[in-house]
Enzyme design. Structure first.
Site, mmCIF file in Angstrom:
data_model
loop_
_atom_site.group_PDB
_atom_site.id
_atom_site.type_symbol
_atom_site.label_atom_id
_atom_site.label_comp_id
_atom_site.label_asym_id
_atom_site.label_seq_id
_atom_site.Cartn_x
_atom_site.Cartn_y
_atom_site.Cartn_z
ATOM 1 N N ASP A 348 15.591 -22.882 47.526
ATOM 2 C CA ASP A 348 15.557 -22.110 46.280
ATOM 3 C C ASP A 348 15.983 -22.930 45.064
ATOM 4 O O ASP A 348 15.799 -22.496 43.925
ATOM 5 C CB ASP A 348 16.455 -20.868 46.405
ATOM 6 C CG ASP A 348 15.848 -19.840 47.354
ATOM 7 O OD1 ASP A 348 14.619 -19.885 47.569
ATOM 8 O OD2 ASP A 348 16.594 -19.005 47.881
ATOM 9 N N LYS A 375 6.056 -19.170 47.196
ATOM 10 C CA LYS A 375 7.206 -18.361 46.768
ATOM 11 C C LYS A 375 6.719 -17.379 45.691
ATOM 12 O O LYS A 375 5.540 -17.109 45.593
ATOM 13 C CB LYS A 375 8.317 -19.276 46.255
ATOM 14 C CG LYS A 375 8.944 -20.134 47.346
ATOM 15 C CD LYS A 375 9.784 -19.296 48.277
ATOM 16 C CE LYS A 375 10.435 -20.149 49.361
ATOM 17 N NZ LYS A 375 11.094 -19.317 50.382
ATOM 18 N N ARG A 421 13.327 -18.071 39.342
ATOM 19 C CA ARG A 421 13.969 -19.391 39.490
ATOM 20 C C ARG A 421 13.338 -20.426 38.545
ATOM 21 O O ARG A 421 14.006 -21.346 38.092
ATOM 22 C CB ARG A 421 13.935 -19.852 40.942
ATOM 23 C CG ARG A 421 14.639 -18.858 41.867
ATOM 24 C CD ARG A 421 15.433 -19.469 42.971
ATOM 25 N NE ARG A 421 15.842 -18.436 43.910
ATOM 26 C CZ ARG A 421 16.972 -17.728 43.817
ATOM 27 N NH1 ARG A 421 17.838 -17.960 42.849
ATOM 28 N NH2 ARG A 421 17.266 -16.789 44.697
HETATM 29 C C1 S3P Z 1 15.927 -16.023 51.891
HETATM 30 C C2 S3P Z 1 15.266 -17.020 52.565
HETATM 31 C C3 S3P Z 1 14.394 -17.984 51.903
HETATM 32 C C4 S3P Z 1 14.648 -18.015 50.415
HETATM 33 C C5 S3P Z 1 14.687 -16.646 49.822
HETATM 34 C C6 S3P Z 1 15.827 -15.854 50.435
HETATM 35 C C7 S3P Z 1 16.781 -15.107 52.655
HETATM 36 O O1 S3P Z 1 13.046 -17.612 52.126
HETATM 37 O O2 S3P Z 1 13.655 -18.790 49.787
HETATM 38 O O3 S3P Z 1 14.904 -16.736 48.427
HETATM 39 O O4 S3P Z 1 17.603 -14.376 52.061
HETATM 40 O O5 S3P Z 1 16.661 -15.103 53.880
HETATM 41 P P1 S3P Z 1 12.259 -18.071 53.451
HETATM 42 O O6 S3P Z 1 12.817 -17.330 54.593
HETATM 43 O O7 S3P Z 1 10.813 -17.706 53.180
HETATM 44 O O8 S3P Z 1 12.460 -19.553 53.540
#
Ligand code: S3P
Length: 462
Positions: A348, A375, A421
């Site tokens: 992130d 994303k 972001r």
């Molecule tokens: C998150 C996991 C990440 C992250 C998202 C929040 C979470 O995504 O990018 O902002 O809270 O489990 P991914 O599981 O797709 O990597």
């Protein structure tokens, strides 16, 4: 809060000569900063808040959370739970949830997850184990995001999940109980890991999830805090970690104190680290090791960041202090490379890290970051375009980018691409740049950090 240098403009778009009230553009004007000076406490962690709410909904009895996230994404999770018959009350940032065990009620309308991929992917795990059919939908960005990664394991567990070519809306025909499975994660994703573990709580027997690259571990920590029987072990050849839960699981509600969100803090930390003579204190911040790689990377680039830490509610928490220097390594000629597991741990914070790269001698190369393209926006293209607009020298790869540094950025018209972001990363870039910048679509910061601009303005000196 005083907000003198940041201005917001809203204009109604004019379509065919008449104002279309539903199309509103907003801009934020940002001017260069001299230093950051101040002390803040940040809204609760978004990832932890989602998990606390979902696990509490499945518990018996009440749970109470303090400093629950103010983010719009977490509000989406709470409203979906309410539409599933869960009683949720909120006073300020204190949230109370009356768990329903496994007895959710069928929703009378599609569940709107807004912009929140976490809400959709994690809630799907719970809905797969219900006796009714439900529909999960979201905004335009969320409706373009890939869901096959959760459809596949949930169908293997016996639910039927209909999608639009692997994208939302999802129509989930649940099954109670689900079949327990053993599942190797095909992508490094904490959301998918959580989805399958939550479904596992509604399954009959032991569900195992195998993970090769470590992702954030808040679900595991929260399950343990709620006394959910969860085992964690290493494969014999240490090639992956195995998480297992036994369902159907019964457990009681709990109290959770939620620490400040490290991913929100990252923007303030970067600004303070890069502006000489800055002094920033952040109190009661989440410092879970699966989330703080950005801090480690900044430290390895020479930033001065100190923490004092303790455990609270099974999470690492602490106070953090940044002292801004111009001591980022002066004579490094080769780029700092971020790839593999480090990229996953920073997922992130990568757009922000690219902004930091413009200030690092030798620059920064980011690889193995193909996930960034799916994303809330295509974060690689969004980052590359905005950096170029500010005068940076950037190369775009399928799975990342290379940015040269150090360079004096100049103010520019920047686009948030409706991605929180990106809006916050380029606010930091604008503070470092000469002149004035405008960020189009700055309101999207509400998705994770309502009050971001006001918070920043309270600690920026010009
Ligand atoms: C998150 C996991 C990440 C992250 C998202 C929040 C979470 O995504 O990018 O902002 O809270 O489990 P991914 O599981 O797709 O990597």
């Amino acid at each position: 809060m005083h907000c003198s240098k940041l201005h917001q403009y809203r204009l109604s778009a004019v379509c065919g000569g008449r104002a279309a009230a539903e199309v509103v553009f907003d801009w934020m004007k940002i001017t260069a900063a001299k230093r950051i000076n101040g002390s803040v406490r940040l809204p609760g962690d978004k990832s932890i808040s989602h998990r606390a709410a979902l696990i509490a909904a499945l518990a018996n009895g009440s749970s109470r959370f303090s400093n629950f996230a103010t983010s719009r994404d977490c509000a989406s999770t709470l409203s979906c739970l309410q539409n599933l018959g869960v009683s949720v009350s909120r006073e300020g940032n204190d949230v109370r949830i009356e768990g329903v065990g496994s007895g959710f009620s069928a929703p009378s309308a599609p569940l709107d997850c807004g912009n929140s991929g976490s809400t959709m992917r994690m809630l799907a795990g719970l809905l797969a184990g219900q006796e009714f059919t439900s529909i999960l939908t979201g905004d335009e960005s969320l409706r373009s995001r890939p869901m096959k990664r959760i459809v596949e394991p949930l169908e293997r567990m016996g639910a039927r999940v209909f999608s639009e070519n692997g994208r939302p809306p999802l129509r989930i025909k649940g099954r109670k109980p689900l079949e327990a499975i053993s599942y190797q994660l095909p992508v490094a994703s904490a959301q998918v890991k959580t989805c399958v573990l939550l479904a596992g709580l509604c399954a009959d027997g032991r569900t195992e999830v195998m993970e090769q690259s470590l992702t954030r571990d808040h679900t595991e920590r929260m399950m343990k805090w709620f006394d959910v029987p969860l085992d964690i072990s290493q494969a014999d050849d240490a090639s992956h970690t195995i998480y297992s839960v036994v369902g159907p699981a019964h457990f009681e509600g709990r109290e959770v104190r939620i620490p400040g969100d490290f991913s929100s803090a990252a923007f303030l930390i970067a600004a303070a680290a890069l502006l000489p003579d800055s002094e920033l204190h952040i109190e009661q911040l989440g410092l879970n090791r699966t989330r703080t790689q950005f801090m480690e990377t900044l430290r390895s680039l020479g930033a001065q960041i100190e923490t004092d830490e303790w455990e609270d509610c099974n999470e690492r928490v602490g106070n953090l202090r940044v002292h801004g220097t111009d001591a980022l390594p002066k004579h490094q000629s080769s780029a700092h490379v971020v790839d593999g597991g480090v990229t996953i741990a920073l997922i992130d914070e990568l757009p922000l890290l690219a902004v930091v790269g413009t200030q690092v001698p030798g620059g920064i190369v980011i690889r193995d970051a193909g996930e960034l393209r799916i994303k809330e926006s295509d974060r690689i293209t969004a980052t590359v375009r905005n950096l170029r607009a500010m005068g940076a020298d950037v190369e775009e790869y399928d799975d990342g980018l290379a940015v040269a540094g150090p360079v004096q950025l100049h103010g520019a018209e920047l686009d948030s691409y409706a991605d929180h972001r990106i809006a916050m990363a380029f606010t930091v870039a604008a503070l470092l740049a000469s002149g004035e910048s405008e960020i189009l679509g700055s309101n999207c910061v509400e998705v994770s950090f309502p009050g971001f601009f006001e918070c920043l303005e309270s600690i920026v000196e010009r």
